[in-house]
Design a protein around this motif. Structure first.
Motif, PDB file in Angstrom:
ATOM      1  N   ASP A 118       2.994   5.020  -6.520  1.00 44.35           N
ATOM      2  CA  ASP A 118       3.714   4.143  -7.446  1.00 44.35           C
ATOM      3  C   ASP A 118       5.213   4.167  -7.174  1.00 44.35           C
ATOM      4  N   GLN A 119       5.719   5.304  -6.681  1.00 42.80           N
ATOM      5  CA  GLN A 119       7.149   5.369  -6.369  1.00 42.80           C
ATOM      6  C   GLN A 119       7.463   4.504  -5.150  1.00 42.80           C
TER       7      GLN A 119
ATOM      8  N   LYS B 124       5.739   1.875  -4.297  1.00 43.39           N
ATOM      9  CA  LYS B 124       5.626   0.503  -4.799  1.00 43.39           C
ATOM     10  C   LYS B 124       6.908   0.115  -5.538  1.00 43.39           C
ATOM     11  N   ALA B 125       7.384   1.028  -6.389  1.00 37.85           N
ATOM     12  CA  ALA B 125       8.586   0.750  -7.172  1.00 37.85           C
ATOM     13  C   ALA B 125       9.781   0.525  -6.250  1.00 37.85           C
ATOM     14  N   ALA B 126       9.925   1.368  -5.227  1.00 37.54           N
ATOM     15  CA  ALA B 126      11.044   1.234  -4.298  1.00 37.54           C
ATOM     16  C   ALA B 126      10.985  -0.117  -3.592  1.00 37.54           C
ATOM     17  N   ARG B 127       9.758  -0.513  -3.216  1.00 43.93           N
ATOM     18  CA  ARG B 127       9.584  -1.776  -2.522  1.00 43.93           C
ATOM     19  C   ARG B 127       9.995  -2.934  -3.423  1.00 43.93           C
TER      20      ARG B 127
END
Lengths: 327, 377
Positions: free
Chosen positions: A216-217, A219-222
């Motif tokens: 999820d991190q 994904k969040a960064a992306r």
């Protein structure tokens, strides 16, 4: 010593004997005595295996004894020489050369293994077709006995061997490099063998680290606009820093012991061009039979390696502590 | 600052259809909620808007432009995850600065904007903290601030309040509204909590099993549910649905609910139902708070039922009436002048009654009152 600080073996024994009720019945003193009695054989065995040889080594290293003297090691005190052997270590040019050579080979090999292993690990983080098969294939070299891989590379690097044949085929010109008798190419060949065999281990450890980075991190960064490279340098790498330190540390210590492959491929040659520390010690032990000097070298290496291991572990602990402080 | 159009959007995972033929338009700066029970396809819809999932069918347009070929990191959207996905290895400051750092902004600019957003999110005194030491409530604010700092045109929030405590949830609802007004962004908000949707959204899209049930203002979704699913899903307690027959009696149309009694329909209602093609069997829907209570011997017309259970919930009281198979609920004031077991008359004002077809579940009221703007054409 109070009952609370019993050895784990005693604790386990009392737990097995009925959840501490037996220990209560017997009282702390008797419990401790039973604990000591039951673990005594193991303790004696450990002392025999570890302490005895170490003490013998220390003893011999302080003498000038060699098996050629015609007396047993017990009488080695007749040639007592205090720290002559240790002083010799610092004056031995061939030893210094072997150490530097070992460090050079280890540095190049471990760096290559890290870069290749990390690259492979990055490719394997995402699922793709036949990933389990490739995965097993890449791990195969690690399972090969080092002596066997030594022979494989000895054959590969023969002047009429597959590598030269391949180069000849690709370039169209006959290529007959005599790899193992030239200082530079012999070093390259030896490093290639080590890299082939131990990249999988780097790959395995680093892959485990990368898979542990929360999806999820990433994904969040992306979604925050980070490119693939930025996710790597800002999220993945910082999160697996401890894993990287461990992987490099393990490989570094392992590679310092480099022997089998080298022994089979070059025997340290040409001359002393690929002579590593273990190979040098081997030669001094079985060629020159200078056991007292070798004992001194051996002990020095153990001390230096232990210090290196402590430094590595404390580096990992620092990273962990920093994370724990953050948590 | 962007409108969103979903056109015939669908997503299947192997055999499972998560979203089916979803068409809806979000206006610029509008706050919409995707509302539905878990598994209704709301998160999948959100992920498709963000670009994390690729639609199987249909198209997504931002400002009228198809964005299906644009990577998630180039869509200029802010996304707040349900579990926040805070970068726990970074400080609060670095979390906030992340989107600006990857855009390679000047250090001074980053510093200024981080402080600005931290002030807005009330995190100014936490900037140099390790983010993992924040409370859940603060992490929530950090997650929103981290996405808001890049000033995305579209803000997507995936159940952002489901993990925070109840008091903070109420506070955050107001905060979110304030933040949206400040940032002037189009917001899509996924939730399963109808209170959140009602209080926050300009319009609510109710989804069930991958299908859009209704897309309208909170008031319309609440007062004029398009079908029985929306009627049951919105409101707590849900809308009462009472099955009965339409019969003609003395020249008037009457709703007959067995032993419970009967209700006379007024002329407008009867006409409306006839136009909508109502059959004999029909579902009468009425909100629990729209029912008025009277003594059984009162002159007014209504259904008479015994009280099963009285549930006081502070400012209001919920009465459970009738048999448990077809229970009716009535929400009334703090004080209840009735006892359990006592029969009461339920008066249902004609303008509060809704009718549904029991077979299809669809509303039969659409023709009469102002038709809500439905998502499905």
């Amino acid at each position: 010593m109070s009952a609370g600080s019993e050895s784990p073996a005693v604790a386990a024994a009392t737990a097995a004997a009925g959840g501490g009720r037996l220990a209560d019945a017997l009282g702390p003193r008797l419990t401790r005595r039973i604990g000591i009695a039951t673990t005594l054989p193991t303790q004696l065995l450990l002392i025999f295996i570890i302490a005895f040889p170490t003490l013998v080594t220390v003893y011999i290293s302080l003498t000038a004894w060699t098996p050629l003297d015609g007396i047993t090691w017990v009488q080695a005190y007749t040639s007592w020489s205090w720290f002559d052997n240790y002083i010799e270590i610092f004056q031995d040019g061939r030893l210094g050369g072997a150490i530097l050579r070992t460090l050079f080979i280890v540095a190049v090999a471990v760096t290559s293994e890290f870069l290749l292993g990390f690259g492979l690990a990055l490719l394997f983080v995402d699922k793709f077709a036949f990933r389990p098969i490739y995965y097993s294939l890449f791990l195969l070299p690690m399972m090969v006995v080092p002596a066997v891989s030594g022979y494989m590379f000895l054959i590969l690097f023969q002047s009429t061997g597959p590598i030269n044949q391949l180069i000849s085929f690709v370039t169209g010109h006959p290529f007959e490099m005599v790899w193992l008798t030239n200082r530079t190419t012999a070093t390259i060949a030896v490093i290639a063998a080590d890299v082939w065999q131990w990249t999988p281990m780097m790959f395995l450890i680093l892959l485990a680290g990368l898979i542990g980075v929360p999806q999820d991190q990433i994904k969040a960064a992306r979604l925050l606009g980070a490119s693939w490279g930025q996710i790597l340098t800002r999220i993945s790498l910082p999160r697996i820093r401890a894993v990287i330190v461990i992987a490099i540390g393990i490989r570094f210590i392992e590679a310092l012991k480099l022997f089998d492959v080298m022994f089979i491929m070059t025997k340290g040659g040409p001359g002393v061009a690929t002579e590593t520390l273990s190979l040098y010690i081997y030669k001094r032990t079985f060629g020159d039979l200078e056991w007292a000097y070798v004992a001194a070298i051996g002990l020095t290496i153990v001390i230096v390696m232990s210090l290196a291991a402590i430094a590595t572990l404390s580096a990992v602990r620092r990273i962990k502590a920093r994370r724990a402080a953050a948590a | 600052m962007s409108s969103i159009d979903l056109i015939g959007l669908g997503k299947s995972f192997n055999a499972v259809t998560a979203v089916k033929d979803l068409t809806l338009s979000v206006r610029d700066k509008e706050f919409i909620a995707l509302l539905g029970p878990s598994g209704c396809g709301k998160t999948t819809t959100m992920n498709m808007i963000a670009g994390i999932e690729t639609p199987t069918t249909g198209e997504i347009r931002f400002n009228g432009i198809d964005i299906s070929r644009i990577a998630p990191n180039r869509r200029n959207i802010g996304f707040v995850f349900q579990n926040y996905a805070i970068f726990t290895h970074l400080s609060v400051f670095e979390n906030l600065a992340f989107a600006l750092r990857v855009r390679r902004l000047a250090r001074r600019e980053i510093d200024r904007r981080v402080r600005e957003i931290a002030a807005l999110m009330q995190l100014s005194d936490r900037l140099d903290w390790p983010s993992s030491r924040l409370s859940v409530n603060e992490m929530q604010k950090l997650a929103i601030g981290r996405s808001a700092i890049a000033e995305p045109a579209i803000f997507l929030l995936d159940e952002p309040l489901s993990n925070v405590d109840a008091a903070f949830r109420v506070f955050m609802r107001a905060e979110l509204k304030r933040i949206q007004r400040t940032l002037q962004q189009t917001m899509v908000y996924v939730t399963h909590d109808q209170t959140e949707a009602m209080s926050l959204a300009d319009r609510i899209a109710v989804l069930d099993r991958g299908l859009l049930q209704q897309f309208d203002t909170p008031a319309a979704v609440y007062n004029r549910p398009r079908n029985t699913f929306v009627a049951r899903f919105m409101g707590s307690p849900a809308m009462n649905l009472l099955e009965g027959n339409l019969v003609g009696l003395n020249g008037a149309m009457v709703f007959e609910a067995g032993a419970k009694g009967r209700l006379r329909l007024d002329l407008g209602e009867a006409e409306r139902l006839a136009n909508a093609g109502a059959k004999q069997r029909i579902l009468l829907g009425i909100r629990p708070e729209d029912i008025l209570l009277a003594r059984p011997d009162a002159g007014e017309e209504g259904l008479t039922l015994p009280i099963n259970f009285i549930e006081p919930i502070g400012p209001r009281t919920i009465l459970h009436l009738g048999d448990s198979a077809a229970e009716l609920k009535v929400v009334t004031g703090k004080r209840v002048p009735y006892r359990i077991g006592e029969a009461v008359k339920l008066v249902m004002p004609a303008e509060r009654r809704r009718y549904f077809d029991p077979a299809s579940g669809l509303s039969l009221d659409a023709g009469g009152e102002r038709s809500g703007q439905h998502g499905q054409a």
